[in-house]
Design a protein around this motif. Structure first.
Motif, PDB file in Angstrom:
ATOM      1  N   LYS A 140       2.875   4.232  -3.969  1.00  0.00           N
ATOM      2  CA  LYS A 140       1.916   3.266  -2.908  1.00  0.00           C
ATOM      3  C   LYS A 140       1.513   1.819  -3.084  1.00  0.00           C
ATOM      4  O   LYS A 140       1.559   1.088  -2.458  1.00  0.00           O
ATOM      5  CB  LYS A 140       1.701   3.384  -1.188  1.00  0.00           C
ATOM      6  CG  LYS A 140       2.813   5.000  -1.209  1.00  0.00           C
ATOM      7  CD  LYS A 140       2.672   5.554   0.418  1.00  0.00           C
ATOM      8  CE  LYS A 140       3.586   6.343   0.715  1.00  0.00           C
ATOM      9  NZ  LYS A 140       3.128   7.145   2.170  1.00  0.00           N
ATOM     10  N   GLN A 141       0.612   2.599  -4.347  1.00  0.00           N
ATOM     11  CA  GLN A 141      -0.982   1.351  -5.125  1.00  0.00           C
ATOM     12  C   GLN A 141      -1.018   0.406  -3.588  1.00  0.00           C
ATOM     13  O   GLN A 141      -2.124  -0.362  -3.674  1.00  0.00           O
ATOM     14  CB  GLN A 141       0.598   0.668  -5.647  1.00  0.00           C
ATOM     15  CG  GLN A 141       1.277   0.654  -6.720  1.00  0.00           C
ATOM     16  CD  GLN A 141       1.386  -0.470  -7.319  1.00  0.00           C
ATOM     17  OE1 GLN A 141       2.767  -1.361  -6.937  1.00  0.00           O
ATOM     18  NE2 GLN A 141       2.126   0.064  -8.784  1.00  0.00           N
ATOM     19  N   ILE A 142      -1.747   1.331  -2.652  1.00  0.00           N
ATOM     20  CA  ILE A 142      -2.899   1.465  -2.313  1.00  0.00           C
ATOM     21  C   ILE A 142      -3.954   1.396  -2.174  1.00  0.00           C
ATOM     22  O   ILE A 142      -4.549   1.155  -0.922  1.00  0.00           O
ATOM     23  CB  ILE A 142      -1.929   1.358  -0.407  1.00  0.00           C
ATOM     24  CG1 ILE A 142      -1.849   2.850  -0.403  1.00  0.00           C
ATOM     25  CG2 ILE A 142      -0.777   1.092  -0.374  1.00  0.00           C
ATOM     26  CD1 ILE A 142      -1.580   3.832   1.000  1.00  0.00           C
ATOM     27  N   TYR A 143      -3.865   2.426  -2.991  1.00  0.00           N
ATOM     28  CA  TYR A 143      -5.774   2.688  -3.511  1.00  0.00           C
ATOM     29  C   TYR A 143      -6.076   2.577  -4.681  1.00  0.00           C
ATOM     30  O   TYR A 143      -5.251   1.934  -6.089  1.00  0.00           O
ATOM     31  CB  TYR A 143      -5.505   4.551  -3.310  1.00  0.00           C
ATOM     32  CG  TYR A 143      -5.486   5.149  -2.325  1.00  0.00           C
ATOM     33  CD1 TYR A 143      -6.282   5.089  -1.197  1.00  0.00           C
ATOM     34  CD2 TYR A 143      -3.766   5.405  -1.867  1.00  0.00           C
ATOM     35  CE1 TYR A 143      -6.090   5.831   0.006  1.00  0.00           C
ATOM     36  CE2 TYR A 143      -3.767   6.323  -0.716  1.00  0.00           C
ATOM     37  CZ  TYR A 143      -4.430   6.339  -0.198  1.00  0.00           C
ATOM     38  OH  TYR A 143      -4.639   7.177   1.206  1.00  0.00           O
ATOM     39  N   GLY A 199      -1.191   9.272   2.412  1.00  0.00           N
ATOM     40  CA  GLY A 199      -1.803   7.753   2.424  1.00  0.00           C
ATOM     41  C   GLY A 199      -0.980   7.699   3.877  1.00  0.00           C
ATOM     42  O   GLY A 199      -0.971   5.866   3.915  1.00  0.00           O
ATOM     43  N   LEU A 200      -0.493   7.919   4.173  1.00  0.00           N
ATOM     44  CA  LEU A 200      -0.539   7.924   6.162  1.00  0.00           C
ATOM     45  C   LEU A 200      -1.570   6.606   6.787  1.00  0.00           C
ATOM     46  O   LEU A 200      -1.146   5.479   7.538  1.00  0.00           O
ATOM     47  CB  LEU A 200       0.300   8.349   6.695  1.00  0.00           C
ATOM     48  CG  LEU A 200       1.611   8.659   6.296  1.00  0.00           C
ATOM     49  CD1 LEU A 200       1.438  10.420   7.078  1.00  0.00           C
ATOM     50  CD2 LEU A 200       2.758   7.970   6.602  1.00  0.00           C
ATOM     51  N   CYS A 201      -2.595   6.890   7.000  1.00  0.00           N
ATOM     52  CA  CYS A 201      -4.065   6.463   7.460  1.00  0.00           C
ATOM     53  C   CYS A 201      -4.056   5.083   6.312  1.00  0.00           C
ATOM     54  O   CYS A 201      -3.663   3.498   7.183  1.00  0.00           O
ATOM     55  CB  CYS A 201      -4.699   7.263   7.323  1.00  0.00           C
ATOM     56  SG  CYS A 201      -6.284   6.774   8.664  1.00  0.00           S
ATOM     57  N   ARG A 234      -1.796   5.380  12.936  1.00  0.00           N
ATOM     58  CA  ARG A 234      -2.092   4.315  13.067  1.00  0.00           C
ATOM     59  C   ARG A 234      -3.286   3.730  14.419  1.00  0.00           C
ATOM     60  O   ARG A 234      -4.098   3.257  14.844  1.00  0.00           O
ATOM     61  CB  ARG A 234      -1.092   3.848  14.446  1.00  0.00           C
ATOM     62  CG  ARG A 234      -1.288   2.502  15.315  1.00  0.00           C
ATOM     63  CD  ARG A 234      -0.132   2.233  15.835  1.00  0.00           C
ATOM     64  NE  ARG A 234       0.437   3.349  17.198  1.00  0.00           N
ATOM     65  CZ  ARG A 234      -0.637   3.793  18.034  1.00  0.00           C
ATOM     66  NH1 ARG A 234      -1.125   2.813  18.650  1.00  0.00           N
ATOM     67  NH2 ARG A 234       0.037   4.752  18.900  1.00  0.00           N
ATOM     68  N   VAL A 235      -3.773   5.555  15.120  1.00  0.00           N
ATOM     69  CA  VAL A 235      -4.978   5.415  15.858  1.00  0.00           C
ATOM     70  C   VAL A 235      -6.197   5.191  14.935  1.00  0.00           C
ATOM     71  O   VAL A 235      -6.801   4.640  15.861  1.00  0.00           O
ATOM     72  CB  VAL A 235      -4.498   6.569  16.697  1.00  0.00           C
ATOM     73  CG1 VAL A 235      -6.471   6.179  17.912  1.00  0.00           C
ATOM     74  CG2 VAL A 235      -4.008   6.587  17.782  1.00  0.00           C
ATOM     75  N   LEU A 289      -3.989   1.108   8.310  1.00  0.00           N
ATOM     76  CA  LEU A 289      -5.080   0.130   7.196  1.00  0.00           C
ATOM     77  C   LEU A 289      -4.948  -0.937   6.590  1.00  0.00           C
ATOM     78  O   LEU A 289      -5.013  -1.834   6.702  1.00  0.00           O
ATOM     79  CB  LEU A 289      -6.712   1.141   6.851  1.00  0.00           C
ATOM     80  CG  LEU A 289      -6.862   2.092   7.525  1.00  0.00           C
ATOM     81  CD1 LEU A 289      -7.947   3.170   6.678  1.00  0.00           C
ATOM     82  CD2 LEU A 289      -8.081   1.510   8.105  1.00  0.00           C
ATOM     83  N   VAL A 290      -3.941  -1.180   5.400  1.00  0.00           N
ATOM     84  CA  VAL A 290      -3.457  -1.743   4.368  1.00  0.00           C
ATOM     85  C   VAL A 290      -2.913  -3.218   5.713  1.00  0.00           C
ATOM     86  O   VAL A 290      -3.149  -4.558   5.762  1.00  0.00           O
ATOM     87  CB  VAL A 290      -2.262  -1.534   3.659  1.00  0.00           C
ATOM     88  CG1 VAL A 290      -2.210  -3.026   2.927  1.00  0.00           C
ATOM     89  CG2 VAL A 290      -3.685  -1.248   2.474  1.00  0.00           C
ATOM     90  N   LYS A 291      -2.278  -2.402   6.740  1.00  0.00           N
ATOM     91  CA  LYS A 291      -1.548  -3.655   8.094  1.00  0.00           C
ATOM     92  C   LYS A 291      -2.633  -4.420   8.292  1.00  0.00           C
ATOM     93  O   LYS A 291      -2.633  -5.968   8.678  1.00  0.00           O
ATOM     94  CB  LYS A 291      -0.250  -3.179   8.490  1.00  0.00           C
ATOM     95  CG  LYS A 291       0.842  -2.495   7.884  1.00  0.00           C
ATOM     96  CD  LYS A 291       0.820  -1.925   9.220  1.00  0.00           C
ATOM     97  CE  LYS A 291       2.056  -0.492   8.522  1.00  0.00           C
ATOM     98  NZ  LYS A 291       2.806   0.148   9.530  1.00  0.00           N
ATOM     99  N   LYS A 292      -4.055  -4.206   7.726  1.00  0.00           N
ATOM    100  CA  LYS A 292      -4.614  -5.267   8.902  1.00  0.00           C
ATOM    101  C   LYS A 292      -5.770  -5.265   8.549  1.00  0.00           C
ATOM    102  O   LYS A 292      -6.447  -5.686   9.002  1.00  0.00           O
ATOM    103  CB  LYS A 292      -5.551  -3.690  10.364  1.00  0.00           C
ATOM    104  CG  LYS A 292      -5.152  -2.675  10.985  1.00  0.00           C
ATOM    105  CD  LYS A 292      -5.660  -2.012  11.642  1.00  0.00           C
ATOM    106  CE  LYS A 292      -4.618  -1.045  13.241  1.00  0.00           C
ATOM    107  NZ  LYS A 292      -4.990  -2.527  14.142  1.00  0.00           N
TER     108      LYS A 292
END
Length: 217
Positions: A105-108, A75-77, A47-48, A81-84
């Motif tokens: 997670k299909q985020i990359y 993919g935690l970071c 998060r930071v 980032l996706v949330k933002k």
């Protein structure tokens, strides 16, 4: 004083391990990694790091900002980032099993299994607008020799956001009096310039973290 939760974390921070040995440790840890890091240790670093990226990129069109997540793990970071609103993200990590979990997670957009060090990655020069490197700097992990490679793949005017446990700077021989001086030498060469350096509490309970942001020139 609260006792630190019992996890296998320290077994993955062997300063004498080779990249291959470290990757194998993470392959073996992958199934319990998120539970130990986020649920038991309540790690705030993803998060930071994402907060710092948000602040650094300012009013950019976040969907168009191309980010490389270095030492991406599961993919935690990138989830933060996706949330933002950052959705154009690639990943690089030395552990295939960690990346296999991240892929679900299909985020990359692209996942690269490789060791980040002095050798060139399979990435063209000036590809990314920014790098997020969350928890990649630790004993037995990334070293100062990877910094020129990080700079190479970021466009001039882009940013590199690095978050890790602050204590590594003082207690790990590969970083103590080495990592930040190496960063300064690269600045002296005109390759990048430091934007910010912030120590924050509770990376883990009772452990400070640090986020360092550089702008590539």
């Amino acid at each position: 004083m609260l006792a630190e939760p019992t996890t296998s974390l320290d077994t993955h921070h062997d300063p004498n391990s080779t990249p291959e040995e470290t990757a194998k440790c993470y392959d073996n840890w992958s199934g319990n990694y998120e539970k130990e890091l986020m649920t038991q240790l309540k790690c705030t670093a993803p998060r930071v790091c994402a907060d710092a990226m948000e602040k650094t990129m300012g009013g950019s069109n976040r969907k168009e900002v191309r980010i490389l997540d270095v030492a991406a793990g599961t993919g935690l970071c990138a989830e933060e980032l996706v949330k933002k609103g950052f959705t154009n993200i690639d990943a690089v990590d030395g552990s295939q099993k960690m990346l296999d979990l991240a892929e679900k997670k299909q985020i990359y957009r692209r996942l690269i299994c490789d060791f980040v060090g002095p050798n060139p990655l399979d990435i063209e020069n000036n590809t990314y607008d920014a790098i997020a490197c969350c928890s990649g700097f630790a004993a037995g992990h990334l070293k100062e020799d990877c910094l020129p490679e990080l700079i190479r793949v970021v466009k001039p005017g882009g940013y590199i956001v690095i978050t890790f446990r602050e204590e590594w700077l003082h207690h790990y021989e590969d970083y103590k009096d080495k990592l930040e001086p190496a960063m300064t030498r690269l600045q002296d060469k005109g390759l990048w310039e430091r934007v910010s350096r912030e120590v924050f509490p509770n990376y883990y309970p009772g452990k400070n973290g640090i986020t360092i942001v550089y702008k590539v020139l």
